[in-house]
Design a protein around this motif. Structure first.
Motif, PDB file in Angstrom:
ATOM      1  N   MET A   1       0.846  -1.175   0.000  1.00 56.08           N
ATOM      2  CA  MET A   1       0.000   0.000   0.000  1.00 56.08           C
ATOM      3  C   MET A   1       0.890   1.236   0.000  1.00 56.08           C
ATOM      4  O   MET A   1       1.798   1.363   0.797  1.00 56.08           O
ATOM      5  N   ARG A   2       0.623   2.146  -0.888  1.00 54.76           N
ATOM      6  CA  ARG A   2       1.391   3.393  -0.968  1.00 54.76           C
ATOM      7  C   ARG A   2       0.693   4.468  -0.154  1.00 54.76           C
ATOM      8  O   ARG A   2      -0.512   4.633  -0.215  1.00 54.76           O
ATOM      9  N   HIS A   3       1.500   5.209   0.577  1.00 57.39           N
ATOM     10  CA  HIS A   3       0.990   6.289   1.405  1.00 57.39           C
ATOM     11  C   HIS A   3       1.503   7.611   0.844  1.00 57.39           C
ATOM     12  O   HIS A   3       2.534   7.644   0.171  1.00 57.39           O
ATOM     13  N   PRO A   4       0.820   8.720   1.115  1.00 59.06           N
ATOM     14  CA  PRO A   4       1.340  10.023   0.691  1.00 59.06           C
ATOM     15  C   PRO A   4       2.752  10.217   1.246  1.00 59.06           C
ATOM     16  O   PRO A   4       3.040   9.812   2.382  1.00 59.06           O
ATOM     17  N   PRO A   5       3.653  10.842   0.481  1.00 58.61           N
ATOM     18  CA  PRO A   5       5.055  10.940   0.910  1.00 58.61           C
ATOM     19  C   PRO A   5       5.272  11.670   2.232  1.00 58.61           C
ATOM     20  O   PRO A   5       6.194  11.355   2.958  1.00 58.61           O
ATOM     21  N   LEU A   6       4.457  12.640   2.577  1.00 58.61           N
ATOM     22  CA  LEU A   6       4.638  13.389   3.821  1.00 58.61           C
ATOM     23  C   LEU A   6       3.964  12.735   5.029  1.00 58.61           C
ATOM     24  O   LEU A   6       4.147  13.177   6.157  1.00 58.61           O
ATOM     25  N   ALA A   7       3.178  11.693   4.791  1.00 58.13           N
ATOM     26  CA  ALA A   7       2.403  11.078   5.873  1.00 58.13           C
ATOM     27  C   ALA A   7       3.307  10.381   6.881  1.00 58.13           C
ATOM     28  O   ALA A   7       4.210   9.643   6.514  1.00 58.13           O
ATOM     29  N   THR A   8       3.049  10.639   8.153  1.00 55.11           N
ATOM     30  CA  THR A   8       3.744   9.931   9.219  1.00 55.11           C
ATOM     31  C   THR A   8       2.788   9.000   9.971  1.00 55.11           C
ATOM     32  O   THR A   8       3.229   8.093  10.661  1.00 55.11           O
ATOM     33  N   HIS A   9       1.481   9.247   9.833  1.00 49.21           N
ATOM     34  CA  HIS A   9       0.466   8.457  10.528  1.00 49.21           C
ATOM     35  C   HIS A   9      -0.768   8.294   9.644  1.00 49.21           C
ATOM     36  O   HIS A   9      -1.057   9.158   8.812  1.00 49.21           O
ATOM     37  N   MET A  10      -1.484   7.186   9.833  1.00 49.41           N
ATOM     38  CA  MET A  10      -2.798   7.006   9.224  1.00 49.41           C
ATOM     39  C   MET A  10      -3.761   6.709  10.364  1.00 49.41           C
ATOM     40  O   MET A  10      -3.513   5.828  11.186  1.00 49.41           O
ATOM     41  N   VAL A  11      -4.855   7.448  10.424  1.00 52.20           N
ATOM     42  CA  VAL A  11      -5.812   7.329  11.520  1.00 52.20           C
ATOM     43  C   VAL A  11      -7.089   6.685  10.986  1.00 52.20           C
ATOM     44  O   VAL A  11      -7.606   7.086   9.940  1.00 52.20           O
ATOM     45  N   SER A  12      -7.578   5.670  11.705  1.00 53.35           N
ATOM     46  CA  SER A  12      -8.803   4.974  11.319  1.00 53.35           C
ATOM     47  C   SER A  12      -9.730   4.861  12.517  1.00 53.35           C
ATOM     48  O   SER A  12      -9.300   4.951  13.664  1.00 53.35           O
ATOM     49  N   LEU A  13     -10.997   4.649  12.222  1.00 50.77           N
ATOM     50  CA  LEU A  13     -11.971   4.370  13.271  1.00 50.77           C
ATOM     51  C   LEU A  13     -12.068   2.851  13.414  1.00 50.77           C
ATOM     52  O   LEU A  13     -12.287   2.163  12.419  1.00 50.77           O
ATOM     53  N   PRO A  14     -11.900   2.301  14.597  1.00 49.82           N
ATOM     54  CA  PRO A  14     -11.951   0.847  14.764  1.00 49.82           C
ATOM     55  C   PRO A  14     -13.385   0.342  14.848  1.00 49.82           C
ATOM     56  O   PRO A  14     -13.816  -0.214  15.844  1.00 49.82           O
ATOM     57  N   ASN A  20     -14.456   2.216   4.771  1.00 50.93           N
ATOM     58  CA  ASN A  20     -15.162   3.416   5.194  1.00 50.93           C
ATOM     59  C   ASN A  20     -14.698   3.890   6.568  1.00 50.93           C
ATOM     60  O   ASN A  20     -15.332   4.719   7.176  1.00 50.93           O
ATOM     61  N   ASN A  21     -13.593   3.329   7.041  1.00 51.56           N
ATOM     62  CA  ASN A  21     -13.235   3.683   8.403  1.00 51.56           C
ATOM     63  C   ASN A  21     -11.979   4.536   8.524  1.00 51.56           C
ATOM     64  O   ASN A  21     -11.577   4.860   9.614  1.00 51.56           O
ATOM     65  N   ALA A  22     -11.323   4.879   7.406  1.00 48.92           N
ATOM     66  CA  ALA A  22     -10.110   5.693   7.516  1.00 48.92           C
ATOM     67  C   ALA A  22     -10.495   7.132   7.832  1.00 48.92           C
ATOM     68  O   ALA A  22     -11.327   7.732   7.169  1.00 48.92           O
ATOM     69  N   LEU A  23      -9.884   7.671   8.859  1.00 49.11           N
ATOM     70  CA  LEU A  23     -10.113   9.066   9.210  1.00 49.11           C
ATOM     71  C   LEU A  23      -9.159   9.961   8.438  1.00 49.11           C
ATOM     72  O   LEU A  23      -9.444  11.111   8.190  1.00 49.11           O
ATOM     73  N   GLY A  24      -8.018   9.406   8.002  1.00 52.29           N
ATOM     74  CA  GLY A  24      -7.146  10.154   7.122  1.00 52.29           C
ATOM     75  C   GLY A  24      -5.671  10.031   7.436  1.00 52.29           C
ATOM     76  O   GLY A  24      -5.262   9.501   8.462  1.00 52.29           O
ATOM     77  N   TYR A  25      -4.857  10.539   6.508  1.00 52.92           N
ATOM     78  CA  TYR A  25      -3.412  10.598   6.669  1.00 52.92           C
ATOM     79  C   TYR A  25      -3.045  11.898   7.368  1.00 52.92           C
ATOM     80  O   TYR A  25      -3.658  12.936   7.124  1.00 52.92           O
ATOM     81  N   CYS A  26      -2.017  11.808   8.218  1.00 50.56           N
ATOM     82  CA  CYS A  26      -1.611  12.964   9.012  1.00 50.56           C
ATOM     83  C   CYS A  26      -0.102  13.097   9.037  1.00 50.56           C
ATOM     84  O   CYS A  26       0.619  12.171   8.685  1.00 50.56           O
ATOM     85  N   THR A  27       0.338  14.265   9.480  1.00 52.13           N
ATOM     86  CA  THR A  27       1.765  14.490   9.730  1.00 52.13           C
ATOM     87  C   THR A  27       1.936  14.796  11.213  1.00 52.13           C
ATOM     88  O   THR A  27       1.030  15.322  11.863  1.00 52.13           O
ATOM     89  N   SER A  28       3.117  14.449  11.722  1.00 49.63           N
ATOM     90  CA  SER A  28       3.447  14.722  13.108  1.00 49.63           C
ATOM     91  C   SER A  28       4.947  14.527  13.290  1.00 49.63           C
ATOM     92  O   SER A  28       5.580  13.807  12.524  1.00 49.63           O
ATOM     93  N   THR A  29       5.480  15.154  14.304  1.00 47.33           N
ATOM     94  CA  THR A  29       6.890  14.927  14.647  1.00 47.33           C
ATOM     95  C   THR A  29       7.014  13.860  15.729  1.00 47.33           C
ATOM     96  O   THR A  29       8.118  13.525  16.139  1.00 47.33           O
ATOM     97  N   ARG A  55     -12.151   6.438  20.453  1.00 46.05           N
ATOM     98  CA  ARG A  55     -10.923   5.668  20.267  1.00 46.05           C
ATOM     99  C   ARG A  55     -10.628   5.561  18.776  1.00 46.05           C
ATOM    100  O   ARG A  55     -11.531   5.307  17.976  1.00 46.05           O
ATOM    101  N   VAL A  56      -9.372   5.768  18.423  1.00 48.87           N
ATOM    102  CA  VAL A  56      -8.951   5.686  17.026  1.00 48.87           C
ATOM    103  C   VAL A  56      -7.732   4.778  16.914  1.00 48.87           C
ATOM    104  O   VAL A  56      -6.910   4.695  17.826  1.00 48.87           O
ATOM    105  N   ALA A  57      -7.645   4.078  15.783  1.00 47.80           N
ATOM    106  CA  ALA A  57      -6.489   3.236  15.486  1.00 47.80           C
ATOM    107  C   ALA A  57      -5.501   4.076  14.692  1.00 47.80           C
ATOM    108  O   ALA A  57      -5.860   4.642  13.657  1.00 47.80           O
ATOM    109  N   VAL A  58      -4.282   4.178  15.181  1.00 47.11           N
ATOM    110  CA  VAL A  58      -3.268   5.007  14.535  1.00 47.11           C
ATOM    111  C   VAL A  58      -2.147   4.112  14.034  1.00 47.11           C
ATOM    112  O   VAL A  58      -1.505   3.407  14.816  1.00 47.11           O
TER     113      VAL A  58
END
Length: 183
Positions: A1-14, A20-29, A55-58
């Motif tokens: 699975m390819r992720h956006p190049p800047l993504a450090t996390h993917m957040v989903s609803l468990p 239909n459960n992905a909350l989205g790609y995120c960045t973080s340090t 609760r979210v799956a990260v």
């Protein structure tokens, strides 16, 4: 699975809803799942509105093996603004999925998308579902435990037997027995 190049996390609803459960790609340090972290969505906003305390799956895309941990959202997300959101430190149990084992007449299938697993006690692990069981499983059924938080740990992954029957659509916890505790 390819992720956006800047993504450090993917957040989903468990919630057990596929596709239909992905909350989205995120960045973080953030680099430590055991600490409070701040995530900023990639793009203009969060794809879904989710409330504080959910609760979210990260999925930690920059950690070896890309493990997933359960966190609690510290504030409501916005579908109109790319608000950074804090997540409380990870929950104590490992995040797991359970699959049925393929047999001569039946293919492997998902029995539980997301659950939490206790620490192993000898060769026993207790799994508590975060949504509902998708299959009826009689006591003694062979299942494959996929530990999303420790993908490379042989003790916490592999084939197990159910110690009690599981009813479809129930949210009952179950104890799983591993035949070979070392792997």
């Amino acid at each position: 699975m390819r992720h956006p190049p800047l993504a450090t996390h993917m957040v989903s609803l468990p919630d057990g809803k596929t596709g239909n459960n992905a909350l989205g790609y995120c960045t973080s340090t953030a680099r430590d799942p055991s600490r409070t972290i701040v995530l900023t969505p990639i793009g203009r906003a969060w794809p879904k509105r989710v409330f504080k305390g959910i609760r979210v799956a990260v999925k930690w895309l920059k950690l070896p093996g890309q493990p997933e941990f359960l966190h609690i959202l510290d504030g409501e997300t916005s579908t109109t603004m790319a608000l950074p959101r804090r997540l409380q430190q990870r929950a104590t149990g490992d995040l797991v999925a359970v699959r049925t084992v393929p047999t001569q007449h039946y293919p492997a299938d998902i029995a539980l998308y997301y659950g939490t697993a206790s620490a192993p006690a000898g060769n026993l692990i207790t799994v508590s579902p975060l949504s509902r069981w998708l299959r009826d499983l009689p006591a003694g059924s062979a299942v494959e435990l996929v530990n999303l938080s420790a993908p490379g740990n042989a003790l916490r992954n592999g084939l197990f037997g159910t110690q009690a029957s599981i009813a479809k659509n129930s949210s009952a916890g179950v104890r799983l027995l591993k035949d070979s505790p070392g792997g």
